[in-house]
Scaffold this motif. Sequence first.
Motif, PDB file in Angstrom:
ATOM      1  N   ALA A  70       0.838  -1.198   0.000  1.00  0.00           N
ATOM      2  CA  ALA A  70       0.000   0.000   0.000  1.00  0.00           C
ATOM      3  C   ALA A  70       0.873   1.249   0.000  1.00  0.00           C
ATOM      4  O   ALA A  70       1.612   1.497   0.948  1.00  0.00           O
ATOM      5  CB  ALA A  70      -0.926  -0.005   1.212  1.00  0.00           C
ATOM      6  N   LEU A  71       0.780   2.010  -1.074  1.00  0.00           N
ATOM      7  CA  LEU A  71       1.536   3.238  -1.258  1.00  0.00           C
ATOM      8  C   LEU A  71       0.588   4.422  -1.307  1.00  0.00           C
ATOM      9  O   LEU A  71      -0.629   4.248  -1.432  1.00  0.00           O
ATOM     10  CB  LEU A  71       2.325   3.165  -2.571  1.00  0.00           C
ATOM     11  N   ILE A  72       1.138   5.615  -1.259  1.00  0.00           N
ATOM     12  CA  ILE A  72       0.326   6.804  -1.490  1.00  0.00           C
ATOM     13  C   ILE A  72      -0.048   6.754  -2.973  1.00  0.00           C
ATOM     14  O   ILE A  72       0.824   6.811  -3.836  1.00  0.00           O
ATOM     15  CB  ILE A  72       1.096   8.091  -1.150  1.00  0.00           C
ATOM     16  N   GLY A  73      -1.329   6.598  -3.249  1.00  0.00           N
ATOM     17  CA  GLY A  73      -1.809   6.408  -4.618  1.00  0.00           C
ATOM     18  C   GLY A  73      -2.354   5.014  -4.863  1.00  0.00           C
ATOM     19  O   GLY A  73      -2.799   4.710  -5.952  1.00  0.00           O
ATOM     20  N   SER A  74      -2.343   4.170  -3.832  1.00  0.00           N
ATOM     21  CA  SER A  74      -2.870   2.806  -3.957  1.00  0.00           C
ATOM     22  C   SER A  74      -4.328   2.740  -3.532  1.00  0.00           C
ATOM     23  O   SER A  74      -4.736   3.391  -2.577  1.00  0.00           O
ATOM     24  CB  SER A  74      -2.080   1.835  -3.070  1.00  0.00           C
ATOM     25  N   ARG A  75      -5.082   1.915  -4.258  1.00  0.00           N
ATOM     26  CA  ARG A  75      -6.465   1.605  -3.892  1.00  0.00           C
ATOM     27  C   ARG A  75      -6.450   0.275  -3.150  1.00  0.00           C
ATOM     28  O   ARG A  75      -5.964  -0.718  -3.669  1.00  0.00           O
ATOM     29  CB  ARG A  75      -7.353   1.531  -5.119  1.00  0.00           C
ATOM     30  N   LEU A  76      -6.992   0.277  -1.943  1.00  0.00           N
ATOM     31  CA  LEU A  76      -7.040  -0.921  -1.113  1.00  0.00           C
ATOM     32  C   LEU A  76      -8.453  -1.458  -1.051  1.00  0.00           C
ATOM     33  O   LEU A  76      -9.400  -0.679  -0.930  1.00  0.00           O
ATOM     34  CB  LEU A  76      -6.588  -0.616   0.324  1.00  0.00           C
ATOM     35  N   GLU A  77      -8.568  -2.763  -1.139  1.00  0.00           N
ATOM     36  CA  GLU A  77      -9.836  -3.439  -0.893  1.00  0.00           C
ATOM     37  C   GLU A  77      -9.670  -4.194   0.417  1.00  0.00           C
ATOM     38  O   GLU A  77      -8.778  -5.032   0.533  1.00  0.00           O
ATOM     39  CB  GLU A  77     -10.189  -4.383  -2.028  1.00  0.00           C
ATOM     40  N   LEU A  78     -10.527  -3.865   1.396  1.00  0.00           N
ATOM     41  CA  LEU A  78     -10.451  -4.454   2.728  1.00  0.00           C
ATOM     42  C   LEU A  78     -11.671  -5.316   2.997  1.00  0.00           C
ATOM     43  O   LEU A  78     -12.742  -5.087   2.435  1.00  0.00           O
ATOM     44  CB  LEU A  78     -10.411  -3.369   3.801  1.00  0.00           C
ATOM     45  N   GLN A  79     -11.501  -6.262   3.894  1.00  0.00           N
ATOM     46  CA  GLN A  79     -12.602  -7.071   4.397  1.00  0.00           C
ATOM     47  C   GLN A  79     -12.584  -6.927   5.914  1.00  0.00           C
ATOM     48  O   GLN A  79     -11.568  -7.233   6.546  1.00  0.00           O
ATOM     49  CB  GLN A  79     -12.396  -8.536   4.010  1.00  0.00           C
ATOM     50  N   TYR A  80     -13.678  -6.443   6.482  1.00  0.00           N
ATOM     51  CA  TYR A  80     -13.764  -6.287   7.932  1.00  0.00           C
ATOM     52  C   TYR A  80     -14.085  -7.628   8.568  1.00  0.00           C
ATOM     53  O   TYR A  80     -15.020  -8.307   8.162  1.00  0.00           O
ATOM     54  CB  TYR A  80     -14.822  -5.252   8.309  1.00  0.00           C
ATOM     55  N   GLU A  81     -13.294  -8.013   9.571  1.00  0.00           N
ATOM     56  CA  GLU A  81     -13.468  -9.304  10.225  1.00  0.00           C
ATOM     57  C   GLU A  81     -14.789  -9.397  10.984  1.00  0.00           C
ATOM     58  O   GLU A  81     -15.455 -10.427  10.958  1.00  0.00           O
ATOM     59  CB  GLU A  81     -12.307  -9.544  11.189  1.00  0.00           C
ATOM     60  N   ALA A  82     -15.192  -8.333  11.649  1.00  0.00           N
ATOM     61  CA  ALA A  82     -16.367  -8.359  12.511  1.00  0.00           C
ATOM     62  C   ALA A  82     -17.656  -8.695  11.764  1.00  0.00           C
ATOM     63  O   ALA A  82     -18.491  -9.442  12.251  1.00  0.00           O
ATOM     64  CB  ALA A  82     -16.519  -7.034  13.243  1.00  0.00           C
ATOM     65  N   ASP A  83     -17.813  -8.150  10.565  1.00  0.00           N
ATOM     66  CA  ASP A  83     -19.075  -8.369   9.843  1.00  0.00           C
ATOM     67  C   ASP A  83     -18.877  -8.820   8.400  1.00  0.00           C
ATOM     68  O   ASP A  83     -19.830  -8.874   7.639  1.00  0.00           O
ATOM     69  CB  ASP A  83     -19.936  -7.116   9.896  1.00  0.00           C
ATOM     70  N   ASP A  84     -17.642  -9.124   8.017  1.00  0.00           N
ATOM     71  CA  ASP A  84     -17.329  -9.588   6.668  1.00  0.00           C
ATOM     72  C   ASP A  84     -17.632  -8.546   5.586  1.00  0.00           C
ATOM     73  O   ASP A  84     -17.684  -8.870   4.408  1.00  0.00           O
ATOM     74  CB  ASP A  84     -18.075 -10.889   6.354  1.00  0.00           C
ATOM     75  N   ALA A  85     -17.848  -7.306   5.995  1.00  0.00           N
ATOM     76  CA  ALA A  85     -18.185  -6.252   5.039  1.00  0.00           C
ATOM     77  C   ALA A  85     -16.940  -5.793   4.280  1.00  0.00           C
ATOM     78  O   ALA A  85     -15.884  -5.596   4.873  1.00  0.00           O
ATOM     79  CB  ALA A  85     -18.814  -5.066   5.757  1.00  0.00           C
ATOM     80  N   PRO A  86     -17.063  -5.618   2.963  1.00  0.00           N
ATOM     81  CA  PRO A  86     -15.939  -5.101   2.184  1.00  0.00           C
ATOM     82  C   PRO A  86     -15.950  -3.574   2.143  1.00  0.00           C
ATOM     83  O   PRO A  86     -16.987  -2.943   2.347  1.00  0.00           O
ATOM     84  CB  PRO A  86     -16.202  -5.666   0.792  1.00  0.00           C
ATOM     85  N   GLU A  87     -14.787  -3.001   1.909  1.00  0.00           N
ATOM     86  CA  GLU A  87     -14.668  -1.559   1.729  1.00  0.00           C
ATOM     87  C   GLU A  87     -13.449  -1.305   0.855  1.00  0.00           C
ATOM     88  O   GLU A  87     -12.486  -2.065   0.904  1.00  0.00           O
ATOM     89  CB  GLU A  87     -14.495  -0.829   3.059  1.00  0.00           C
ATOM     90  N   SER A  88     -13.489  -0.252   0.069  1.00  0.00           N
ATOM     91  CA  SER A  88     -12.306   0.122  -0.698  1.00  0.00           C
ATOM     92  C   SER A  88     -12.120   1.633  -0.625  1.00  0.00           C
ATOM     93  O   SER A  88     -13.082   2.388  -0.495  1.00  0.00           O
ATOM     94  CB  SER A  88     -12.411  -0.349  -2.149  1.00  0.00           C
ATOM     95  N   PHE A  89     -10.875   2.024  -0.678  1.00  0.00           N
ATOM     96  CA  PHE A  89     -10.531   3.441  -0.671  1.00  0.00           C
ATOM     97  C   PHE A  89      -9.125   3.594  -1.233  1.00  0.00           C
ATOM     98  O   PHE A  89      -8.391   2.618  -1.361  1.00  0.00           O
ATOM     99  CB  PHE A  89     -10.611   4.043   0.745  1.00  0.00           C
ATOM    100  N   THR A  90      -8.770   4.837  -1.563  1.00  0.00           N
ATOM    101  CA  THR A  90      -7.454   5.148  -2.090  1.00  0.00           C
ATOM    102  C   THR A  90      -6.711   6.009  -1.076  1.00  0.00           C
ATOM    103  O   THR A  90      -7.281   6.964  -0.532  1.00  0.00           O
ATOM    104  CB  THR A  90      -7.571   5.896  -3.436  1.00  0.00           C
ATOM    105  N   ILE A  91      -5.454   5.657  -0.819  1.00  0.00           N
ATOM    106  CA  ILE A  91      -4.606   6.441   0.084  1.00  0.00           C
ATOM    107  C   ILE A  91      -3.988   7.580  -0.726  1.00  0.00           C
ATOM    108  O   ILE A  91      -3.391   7.337  -1.781  1.00  0.00           O
ATOM    109  CB  ILE A  91      -3.506   5.562   0.708  1.00  0.00           C
ATOM    110  N   VAL A  92      -4.129   8.808  -0.234  1.00  0.00           N
ATOM    111  CA  VAL A  92      -3.672   9.993  -0.961  1.00  0.00           C
ATOM    112  C   VAL A  92      -2.920  10.944  -0.021  1.00  0.00           C
ATOM    113  O   VAL A  92      -2.899  10.748   1.193  1.00  0.00           O
ATOM    114  CB  VAL A  92      -4.869  10.737  -1.605  1.00  0.00           C
ATOM    115  N   PHE A  93      -2.339  11.974  -0.608  1.00  0.00           N
ATOM    116  CA  PHE A  93      -1.737  13.049   0.182  1.00  0.00           C
ATOM    117  C   PHE A  93      -2.861  13.809   0.896  1.00  0.00           C
ATOM    118  O   PHE A  93      -3.994  13.843   0.403  1.00  0.00           O
ATOM    119  CB  PHE A  93      -0.943  14.006  -0.717  1.00  0.00           C
ATOM    120  N   PRO A  94      -2.555  14.425   2.040  1.00  0.00           N
ATOM    121  CA  PRO A  94      -3.604  15.098   2.826  1.00  0.00           C
ATOM    122  C   PRO A  94      -4.441  16.109   2.040  1.00  0.00           C
ATOM    123  O   PRO A  94      -5.654  16.171   2.229  1.00  0.00           O
ATOM    124  CB  PRO A  94      -2.818  15.793   3.946  1.00  0.00           C
ATOM    125  N   HIS A  95      -3.815  16.864   1.152  1.00  0.00           N
ATOM    126  CA  HIS A  95      -4.572  17.890   0.423  1.00  0.00           C
ATOM    127  C   HIS A  95      -5.538  17.290  -0.602  1.00  0.00           C
ATOM    128  O   HIS A  95      -6.417  17.984  -1.098  1.00  0.00           O
ATOM    129  CB  HIS A  95      -3.620  18.884  -0.254  1.00  0.00           C
TER     130      HIS A  95
END
Length: 148
Positions: A70-95
Amino acid sequence: MNHSLALHGCRSQLVKQLVYFDEEKINFLDQYVPNNHPKRAAVERMLADYTQTVGEILADFSAERVHSVALIGSRLELQYEADDAPESFTIVFPHKANPDQNLVSFLSPLGFQLLLAKPGQTCRLEIPSGHLTVCVRKIRYVNSGDVE
């Protein structure tokens, strides 16, 4: 878009990030994490680890390597353990952060804890109400790591 052109864009963004942190690290830190802030040392260590990792990727550059962490500019797909729910987001610079568009600053609690994570890695994230466990399912560098 041509695959090699996209890969060249990824490489170019990562080089720009290295140059930016080499030339502007102190100004960046002063803007986002002032000297007296308790997280300053942790952010400095993370930036040192980050720039080392990016340097290693650039030294042996390939599509596999750029999507392997995972780098600045990467899109991550996550799976939450508690409810098996997926989520995705991109890590970016603060601005560039915009939660409505799933753009998360690498200095945010979520971005900071997941920066440099690897696909398949399970991470225990500290959140205000306790802890949350997520599995990083997939990482794709999507060329959103511009520094300007």
